[in-house]
Design an enzyme around this catalytic site. Structure first.
Site, short mmCIF file in Angstrom:
data_model
loop_
_atom_site.label_atom_id
_atom_site.label_comp_id
_atom_site.label_asym_id
_atom_site.label_seq_id
_atom_site.Cartn_x
_atom_site.Cartn_y
_atom_site.Cartn_z
N ASP A 45 -1.46 7.09 -6.95
CA ASP A 45 -1.19 7.93 -5.79
C ASP A 45 -0.15 9.01 -6.13
OD1 ASP A 45 0.97 6.18 -6.04
OD2 ASP A 45 0.46 5.06 -4.24
N ASN A 114 4.92 -3.48 3.71
CA ASN A 114 3.94 -3.59 4.80
C ASN A 114 2.57 -4.00 4.27
OD1 ASN A 114 3.04 -1.31 3.53
ND2 ASN A 114 3.27 0.07 5.27
N HIS A 116 0.90 -2.55 1.80
CA HIS A 116 0.03 -1.51 1.23
C HIS A 116 -0.18 -1.70 -0.26
CE1 HIS A 116 3.63 1.51 0.53
NE2 HIS A 116 3.45 0.75 -0.51
N GLU A 121 -2.21 2.29 3.62
CA GLU A 121 -1.34 1.67 4.59
C GLU A 121 -2.15 0.70 5.47
OE1 GLU A 121 1.63 2.07 3.88
OE2 GLU A 121 2.46 4.08 4.23
#
Ligand code: PGA
Length: 232
Positions: A45, A114, A116, A121
C-alpha cells in the site's frame, strides 16, 4: 523460500512490525547468504497524494529500510504511485503487473489494531482488488505518529485488495507487541468477518502466523515466540 526460488514474487509490508525482518534480511545479504537480484517485489500500500520523496511515504520507508541496502533490481520493484493522475488506471496496472509476474509467491503482512491487512479497513470486501480507500480514524491516529507534522498524514491510500492478497500462494502474517494481542486473537479465533479483515486469512490454505509472546497472549495456545502454523 528465496534460497529455493531466487525469482520469488514477494509482497512486502511497511510499518513498525517488519523493521526487524528487514534488518535480518539486510544482514543476511551482507553476510552473502541471500540475494534479491532476481526477486520481484510489490508493496502492499501507499498513502494517496504523498510524493515518494516524502519521508512519511512508504516508498521512502522501503528505500531506507530495505531496497537501498540490498541488491534488489529496481526494475523488479513495484510501488503504488500515489501521485498518479488516474488512480484507477494505476490500480489496474498494478494488478496487471502482478499477473505478468506470474502471481504472488509469498505475501508478508502486518495487522492493524482494527484488524486491517494492507489498508483494507474493516468492512472491506473479501473480493476487493487494488483501489483507493479512505483510512479510518484509528489508522490515522496510529500512523500519524510517524509523520513529523501529524496533520500532513493523508486520509486516503492506495491498497492491494483482499482478493489480490488471498491469491498469493503463501501468506505470512506478522504481529508483535501487546497492542496487537486483542485483534490477533479476534482474527485467529473469532468469527471470519469483514469487520476483522485479517480473519479472512483463515480461509487461506497456506497461512503462517509469526507472533511474539506479547501479541500471542490472547490466543488459547500461545507458543511464545515460536511461529504458529495455522494451516499448511
Ligand atoms: P505496524 O502496522 O506494524 O506499524 O503496527 C501494521 C499495520 O497497520 O498493518
Amino acid at each position: 523460500m528465496l534460497d529455493q526460488n531466487p525469482r520469488a514474487v514477494l509482497v512486502l509490508p511497511t510499518g513498525n512490525t517488519p523493521l526487524s525482518l528487514y534488518q535480518r534480511l539486510v544482514q543476511m545479504h551482507q553476510d552473502g547468504t541471500i540475494t534479491f537480484s532476481a526477486t520481484t517485489t510489490f508493496n502492499l500500500d501507499e498513502y494517496h497524494g504523498l510524493s515518494p520523496d516524502d519521508p512519511g511515504s512508504y516508498a521512502a520507508y522501503m528505500h531506507h529500510e530495505f531496497f537501498d541496502r540490498v541488491d534488489v533490481d529496481p526494475r523488479r520493484v513495484h510501488l503504488l504511485n500515489s501521485l498518479a493522475a488516474d488512480v484507477e488506471a494505476e490500480c489496474r496496472a498494478y494488478e496487471e503487473a502482478i499477473r505478468q509476474a506470474g502471481g504472488i509467491d509469498l505475501a508478508i503482512l502486518g495487522i492493524g489494531r482494527n484488524g486491517h491487512i494492507a489498508f483494507n479497513e474493516p468492512g472491506s470486501d473479501f473480493a476487493s482488488r487494488t483501489r483507493r480507500v479512505r483510512l479510518t480514524a484509528q489508522t490515522v491516529a496510529d500512523n500519524q505518529t510517524l509523520f513529523a507534522d501529524p496533520a500532513r498524514m493523508p486520509r486516503f491510500a492506495l491498497t492491494m485488495g483482499i482478493g489480490t492478497i488471498m491469491e498469493a500462494r503463501r501468506v505470512l502474517l506478522l504481529a508483535s507487541g501487546p497492542r496487537k494481542a486483542e485483534i490477533l486473537a479476534r482474527a485467529l479465533r473469532g468469527e471470519v468477518t469483514t469487520d476483522v479483515p485479517a480473519s479472512v486469512l483463515r480461509l487461506h490454505p497456506r497461512l503462517t502466523v509469526v507472533a511474539d509472546k506479547d501479541a500471542a497472549i490472547g490466543l488459547a495456545d500461545p507458543k511464545g515466540e515460536a511461529s504458529e502454523e495455522v494451516a499448511s
